[in-house]
Structures are given as structure tokens and as C-alpha cells.
Write a protein that holds these residues in place. Structure first.
Motif, short mmCIF file in Angstrom:
data_model
loop_
_atom_site.label_atom_id
_atom_site.label_comp_id
_atom_site.label_asym_id
_atom_site.label_seq_id
_atom_site.Cartn_x
_atom_site.Cartn_y
_atom_site.Cartn_z
N ILE A 360 0.86 -1.19 0.00
CA ILE A 360 0.00 0.00 0.00
C ILE A 360 0.89 1.23 0.00
O ILE A 360 1.86 1.30 0.77
CB ILE A 360 -0.92 0.04 1.25
CG1 ILE A 360 -1.70 -1.27 1.38
CG2 ILE A 360 -1.87 1.23 1.17
CD1 ILE A 360 -1.13 -2.19 2.43
N VAL A 361 0.56 2.19 -0.86
CA VAL A 361 1.32 3.44 -0.93
C VAL A 361 0.36 4.59 -0.64
O VAL A 361 -0.66 4.75 -1.32
CB VAL A 361 1.97 3.64 -2.31
CG1 VAL A 361 2.69 4.99 -2.36
CG2 VAL A 361 2.92 2.50 -2.62
N PHE A 362 0.67 5.38 0.38
CA PHE A 362 -0.07 6.61 0.68
C PHE A 362 0.77 7.79 0.21
O PHE A 362 1.87 8.03 0.74
CB PHE A 362 -0.34 6.72 2.18
CG PHE A 362 -1.29 5.68 2.71
CD1 PHE A 362 -2.65 5.84 2.62
CD2 PHE A 362 -0.79 4.52 3.30
CE1 PHE A 362 -3.52 4.87 3.10
CE2 PHE A 362 -1.64 3.55 3.78
CZ PHE A 362 -3.02 3.72 3.69
N ARG A 394 3.31 5.26 -10.91
CA ARG A 394 3.84 4.34 -11.92
C ARG A 394 4.74 3.29 -11.26
O ARG A 394 4.68 2.10 -11.58
CB ARG A 394 4.63 5.11 -12.96
CG ARG A 394 5.12 4.24 -14.12
CD ARG A 394 6.11 4.99 -14.98
NE ARG A 394 7.31 5.37 -14.21
CZ ARG A 394 8.32 6.08 -14.71
NH1 ARG A 394 8.28 6.50 -15.97
NH2 ARG A 394 9.37 6.37 -13.96
N ALA A 395 5.56 3.74 -10.30
CA ALA A 395 6.42 2.80 -9.60
C ALA A 395 5.59 1.80 -8.80
O ALA A 395 5.93 0.62 -8.70
CB ALA A 395 7.39 3.56 -8.67
N ARG A 400 3.87 -3.83 -8.35
CA ARG A 400 2.72 -4.63 -7.99
C ARG A 400 2.14 -4.30 -6.61
O ARG A 400 1.75 -5.20 -5.84
CB ARG A 400 3.06 -6.12 -8.08
CG ARG A 400 3.53 -6.54 -9.47
CD ARG A 400 3.91 -8.00 -9.54
NE ARG A 400 2.73 -8.86 -9.33
CZ ARG A 400 1.83 -9.13 -10.27
NH1 ARG A 400 1.94 -8.58 -11.49
NH2 ARG A 400 0.82 -9.93 -10.01
N ALA A 401 2.08 -3.01 -6.30
CA ALA A 401 1.36 -2.59 -5.09
C ALA A 401 -0.14 -2.81 -5.31
O ALA A 401 -0.64 -2.63 -6.43
CB ALA A 401 1.64 -1.13 -4.78
N THR A 440 -3.20 -2.69 -9.34
CA THR A 440 -3.18 -1.60 -8.36
C THR A 440 -4.49 -0.83 -8.39
O THR A 440 -4.95 -0.39 -9.44
CB THR A 440 -2.01 -0.64 -8.64
OG1 THR A 440 -0.79 -1.38 -8.70
CG2 THR A 440 -1.92 0.43 -7.57
N GLN A 441 -5.10 -0.66 -7.22
CA GLN A 441 -6.32 0.14 -7.08
C GLN A 441 -5.94 1.56 -6.67
O GLN A 441 -5.14 1.75 -5.75
CB GLN A 441 -7.25 -0.47 -6.03
CG GLN A 441 -7.80 -1.82 -6.39
CD GLN A 441 -8.71 -2.37 -5.30
OE1 GLN A 441 -9.01 -1.68 -4.33
NE2 GLN A 441 -9.16 -3.61 -5.46
N PHE A 442 -6.54 2.53 -7.34
CA PHE A 442 -6.25 3.93 -7.05
C PHE A 442 -7.45 4.55 -6.34
O PHE A 442 -8.57 4.46 -6.81
CB PHE A 442 -5.96 4.70 -8.34
CG PHE A 442 -4.61 4.38 -8.92
CD1 PHE A 442 -3.51 5.18 -8.64
CD2 PHE A 442 -4.42 3.27 -9.75
CE1 PHE A 442 -2.26 4.89 -9.17
CE2 PHE A 442 -3.18 2.96 -10.27
CZ PHE A 442 -2.10 3.77 -9.99
N GLU A 443 -7.18 5.17 -5.20
CA GLU A 443 -8.21 5.92 -4.49
C GLU A 443 -7.69 7.33 -4.20
O GLU A 443 -6.49 7.52 -3.96
CB GLU A 443 -8.57 5.26 -3.16
CG GLU A 443 -9.40 4.00 -3.28
CD GLU A 443 -8.53 2.75 -3.28
OE1 GLU A 443 -7.45 2.79 -2.65
OE2 GLU A 443 -8.91 1.75 -3.92
#
Length: 624
Positions: A360-362, A394-395, A400-401, A440-443
Motif C-alpha cells: 500500500i502506498v499513501f 507508476r512505480a 505490484r502494489a 493496483t487500485q487507485f483511491e
């Protein structure tokens, strides 16, 4: 030494109680025969005491009458005495029937004796406590600063009792909206009229302080009462919710000064911890902008869910140092990876994500200060907020986040400044990437101003008040949405656990607040008024608008399972969007502010920059 003393005191109390049994037993005979007790009944009374005294003594011991100290005698002690006396009296009655002594024990004696004994034992303890407290505190009562307690419920009554022994405070009276309580007394202190009369009562009683003791009331009620106190020029304190208090803990120790959070009236946030835990527990989590106000609070909240590893990235070395020091102390067992670097650095991002593979990336890294980004720094704002978002996202896809969460702003709605337009463009980048991403899901999460954040208006006001003023507000009608950093961060986590990909979540920001009212309240919190520290209006700054919005006009929202989160369906993004945007973002020259504003209108059609003529008109109106 102390156990021996305690044992001696218990033995003395036991001896007194047995003497009370003896005395009340004989007094009951005197009452029964109106003072002229026949000789045979005196003899019968003395013989009966041979078995009456052991019964009472045994019941006193069984009911634990000597666990408490007389100096702290209270209602629970009185209840124990009543149970012990009633049980003993019942057993004596049964014994009198079974033994049939001669002469018989009069029935009135069997009833009168326990009543007198209860009054004697309870009264002795109450008198001892009163004398002891007068000896300890009597010389101090009546001194101290006069204070009014708002709320005559359980919490208010407990505070009244503690204040009666305080050397620092002198309780002047209580206020309560309940008509049944008005005019009555609590521990000798009068309950006056409704809370709305606080200004008149404070003047009458010459009280400059008030304690708000209604912890069970709704946040809206507490906000109203706190505002009433401040507007009346009273230095207000508050007794918060008592759920965290341990039994027997002093209420007065929990009283604190009111702050802006009390005046904003924000309900406590409750998140679905099971869903958030499923998202974060045992996972590698990455936070960009981790040294900032929101980013650092995100890290603190994430710690609660025990991630396997936390990767924190920030451009500021000092901010990262502070974060590492704090988190290492909070959670020494946490695997923390501090990365000092730029969110636009593709090589660094690829290296970090390939090594740690966050799930997960915040993405909280952004330039947020509107006036600074509006003039001279417009191109830097766009590159940092838009290109930085693209490269981190993109990263995240390449490595594969599963989730990428963009922290956005209410200024992205119908933006009138470069900062807001750049954040809307960042949202559109995420929308575009979602169209091609399979894993990857974008919120995106939008919210307004947070109290205490770096660059916010509150620290600025505090510094101006500390210098003696003036406090500068740009316009008398300017309003903003506010929430606490903790509240915003928790709701970001909640939104990230609910996302299915492509949503724009909007936090419930409550009611907008006038900045000038916020400034006045803050001045009063610090004990000043408008005569001490004046407010000056400086005019709207470049890119600033009077009112913020959370939704664009043609956007619609839908409810979510969480009451403080809604989702917006934003305008769609064409598939070729990034093909056109990226060459513009990565050109090898620094664009002028005018060029940036011109091109932003191409990418964000709803962006309308405020021209010099418009600014001048607003300044003219505000001055009038």
C-alpha cells in the motif's frame, strides 16, 4: 509501622461500633418505657447483650465495615452499614423468638435499636470526616479563584466536592439547563439558572473562570457552551469524556483548558478497524511526504495496525530525523525504513520499491501553500504535485502494489489557484492510470484544512497573539472547512480499506467556519479580548477564494457504509490524456507563471484563475 497503625484504627472502629450497639440497645429500652425501665427488664437487657453483641460483631466483620477509612466515608460505606445493621437486627429478632428470654425482649426494642444504631454509626463517621476535612482544609476553604461549574449532574457534583477542598479554586455556584435542578444545592453550593445566563452570573459572582462538566453531552452542546463562555469573556476549562478514568480517580485532575477542537465541535471518529487491519496488518506500507503534518500522522495511525514494515519517504532531512526519533520511541519493534529523497526521482523510487515491495502506498507528498505556489513557484507546484504523483503511482504499478492512495484537497474543486489546479490534475493522473492498471487500485481522498498543520492559519495566529497582535485575516467573509489531523488520517485509512479502484472519497468536513470568528475565539482562549489584540484585514492573497467547496457543480456523490465518507463521480479522463500531459510536464525548461496558468486551463477546464482586476474588486469591497 503503617500496617500496625491501620490495624489499631480498625480495632478502635470495631470497639466504637460495639459500644454503639451496647448504648443504642439500652437507649431503646429507655424509649420503650418512657425512661422508667423496670428492674427485671434492665437485667433482661443486660443478659441479652451477651448474645446480641457477638451477632452484631460478626455481621460487621462479614460486611467489611473496616476496609474503608472514616476520613473517606461515603455512600458505599453507608450502604455497608445499613446492610450489616439490618442483617444483625433480623438475626436478633429470630434469636429473641427462638430463645424466649424472661422477661421477653419488647418488640419495639427490636425495631428501635437497629434504627438508632444505623444513625449512630453513620452519623459518627460523617462527623469524623467533616471534622477531619475542616482540620485539613478548613483554613483554605473560601480562598482561591472563583469558578463556576457548568453542569449539575454526576460529574458536576463530583467536581463541586473536590473544589470545596481546593486551595486554588473557590466554587461560586453551578449552572444547569434542567429546571428540576435549578434553585437546589449540591454539597452546599447553589445551582443557578440555565447555562445561557453564564455572562450575567459570572458578573454577579465576580467569577472569571468556568469548568464545563457535561462530558456525556453531545459534541454540539459542548461546542455551544464553550462558545458561550468565550463570547462572555470567561476563561473556560472542560472536563472531557470520563471513559478513560480509573475508578476513584479525581475529576479535577482531568480538567483542561478548552481549545479550538472544542469550539469546532467535531464528533469523535470511529473507523472499522477490522477492515483497516486486514489492509495493513503484516503488510509493507509506504508513505510519501512522511515528515509533513498529514504524512507523519498517517505513520502514527498506521502503527496501530502493526504493519510488517513502514517505508517513510520525505525530501526534508530534518523532518525525517524527527519522525524516526518519534516512531522509534513509540514502536521500537517496528521495522522502519527512512528514505530521504524527492518523490519525482524515478530511479530512487524504483530502487526503494523493488527492494521493499510495498503493498500500500499513501502519497501525501505535495506543495500545499496557496500564495507561495501561485506566484514565482507555479511550475514547481505543478511538477511536484502532478509529476511526483505520476512517478510514485507508476512505480507502485510496476512493483505490484495493491493500493495507491492520493491525499488531495478541497481546493481541487473548481480551482481558482495553481495549487488547487495541480491537485486536480494529480487526481486526473490517478483516474487515467486506473483505466490501464489491472492490479493496483487507485483511491483519492479529498479534505479541507486541518488544525495545526504546517503552514495553516492557526500557528500563524498563535505567533501573532504571542507578539501582542495584530492578528491578520485576509477578508471578513472568508470561510474554511476544518478538521483535526488525527480525524483526517483515520478517515484516509478507512477510505483506503473501502476502495474498489477509481473512487474519489470526500470526508465529512462539517460546517464551514469563518476565519475571523476563529481568530476571535483563539484570542479569547489566550485570555485576551478585542481591546487587547485587534484584528486587521489584509485583503485576499493571490489565488485565494472566499469559500472552499468539496464537490464540483457537475459531480454527484453517493453514500458509503461510513457516515463521514462519501464518494464523488468526477469527470472522466480521456485515454490519451497521459500521452499529451507527460511531454508537457517533462519539458526541459522552467515555464513562467503565466504559461503555467494558461496551460492548466487546457488540462483542467474548470480552473479559473483570479485576475488582478477581480482581486482588486474584492479588496475594494472588503475595505468598504
Amino acid at each position: 509501622m503503617f500496617p500496625q497503625k491501620a490495624s489499631w484504627l480498625s480495632l478502635s472502629a470495631f470497639g466504637f461500633d460495639l459500644f454503639a450497639v451496647f448504648a443504642t440497645w439500652l437507649v431503646a429500652y429507655v424509649i420503650r418505657f418512657n425512661g422508667a425501665v423496670p428492674a427485671e427488664f434492665w437485667v433482661g437487657a443486660m443478659h441479652a447483650l451477651i448474645w446480641v453483641l457477638p451477632i452484631y460483631g460478626l455481621m460487621f466483620h462479614l460486611f467489611g465495615l473496616y476496609r474503608g477509612m472514616w476520613v473517606f466515608a461515603s455512600l458505599p460505606d453507608l450502604m455497608r452499614i445499613s446492610k450489616a445493621v439490618a442483617s444483625s437486627g433480623l438475626m436478633v429478632m429470630i434469636g429473641a423468638v427462638m430463645l424466649q428470654p424472661s422477661p421477653i425482649i419488647p418488640r419495639s426494642v427490636l425495631v428501635i435499636s437497629p434504627l438508632l444504631l444505623f444513625l449512630g454509626m453513620g452519623g459518627a463517621r460523617a462527623l469524623y470526616r467533616a471534622l477531619k476535612e475542616f482540620y485539613l482544609y478548613g483554613g483554605l476553604i473560601g480562598q482561591g479563584k472563583p469558578v463556576i461549574v457548568i453542569g449539575a449532574g454526576t460529574a458536576g457534583a463530583s467536581l463541586a466536592r473536590e473544589l470545596s477542598r481546593s486551595s486554588e479554586w473557590r466554587l461560586a455556584g453551578l449552572l444547569d439547563d434542567d429546571p428540576a435542578k435549578q434553585g437546589r444545592e449540591i454539597y452546599g453550593y447553589k445551582v443557578y439558572g440555565p447555562i445561557a445566563d453564564i455572562a450575567q452570573l459570572a458578573g454577579k459572582l465576580k467569577a472569571e473562570f468556568a469548568i464545563i462538566a457535561i462530558p456525556s453531552a453531545s459534541v454540539e452542546v459542548q461546542r455551544r457552551v464553550a462558545t458561550l463562555c468565550l463570547r462572555a469573556g470567561i476563561k473556560a476549562m472542560v472536563l472531557p469524556a470520563l471513559t478513560s478514568m480509573s475508578p476513584g480517580q479525581a475529576y479535577l485532575s482531568h480538567v483542561r483548558q478548552i481549545d479550538l477542537e472544542d469550539l469546532l465541535g467535531r464528533e469523535a471518529v470511529h473507523i472499522d478497524t477490522s477492515h483497516v487491519e486486514a489492509l495493513l496488518n503484516g503488510k509493507v506500507v509506504m508513505v510519501t511526504g512522511a515528515g509533513g503534518s498529514i504524512g507523519s500522522e498517517m505513520c502514527r495511525q498506521i502503527l496501530r495496525f502493526q504493519p510488517a514494515q513502514l517505508v517513510a519517504l520525505d525530501l526534508s532531512e530534518y523532518a525525517m530525523y524527527q519522525l524516526v526519533e518519534e516512531l522509534s520511541e513509540r514502536a521500537p519493534e517496528l521495522s522502519l525504513v527512512p528514505v530521504v529523497g524527492d518523490a519525482k526521482d524515478s530511479l530512487l523510487l524504483d530502487q526503494v520499491m523493488s527492494r521493499y515491495t510495498p503493498s500500500i502506498v499513501f502519497h501525501a507528498a505535495a506543495y500545499k501553500h496557496v500564495p507561495l505556489m501561485e506566484e514565482l513557484n507555479a511550475w514547481q507546484a505543478v511538477r511536484n504535485n502532478v509529476l511526483g504523483t505520476y512517478r510514485v503511482a507508476r512505480a507502485a504499478i510496476q512493483h505490484r502494489a495493491t493500493h495507491f492512495v492520493l491525499i488531495s484537497t478541497d481546493k481541487a474543486v473548481n480551482p481558482s489557484n495553481v495549487m488547487g489546479a495541480s491537485k486536480r490534475l494529480a487526481e486526473m493522473v490517478c483516474q487515467s492510470l486506473q483505466q490501464t492498471s489491472t492490479r493496483t487500485q487507485f483511491e483519492t481522498v479529498r479534505f479541507g484544512n486541518v488544525l495545526g498543520s504546517a503552514g495553516s492559519v492557526i500557528p500563524k495566529f498563535q505567533k501573532q497573539i504571542a507578539k501582542g497582535g495584530p492578528v491578520t485575516v485576509t477578508h471578513p467573509e472568508i470561510t474554511r472547512f476544518f478538521m483535526t489531523i488525527s480525524e483526517a488520517s483515520q478517515l484516509v485509512l478507512q477510505a483506503s480499506s473501502m476502495g474498489r479502484g477509481g473512487e474519489i472519497f470526500i470526508l465529512d468536513m462539517g460546517e464551514p467556519v469563518k476565519i475571523v470568528d476563529l481568530a476571535r475565539d483563539l484570542i479569547r482562549i489566550y485570555g485576551f479580548n478585542d481591546d487587547h489584540i485587534r484584528i486587521e484585514f489584509s485583503g485576499l492573497r493571490p489565488g485565494e477564494k472566499l469559500y472552499e467547496e468539496l464537490l464540483a457543480c457537475d459531480e454527484t456523490t453517493t453514500r458509503t457504509p461510513h457516515p463521514k465518507l462519501r464518494t464523488a463521480k468526477a469527470r472522466g479522463v480521456p485515454q490519451h490524456f497521459l500521452d499529451e500531459l507527460l511531454p508537457w510536464l517533462m519539458q526541459w525548461r522552467v515555464m513562467s507563471d503565466a504559461e503555467v496558468r494558461r496551460d492548466l486551463r487546457r488540462w483542467v477546464p474548470e480552473y479559473q484563475s483570479r485576475g488582478a482586476a477581480q482581486l482588486e474588486e474584492v479588496r475594494r469591497v472588503s475595505n468598504n
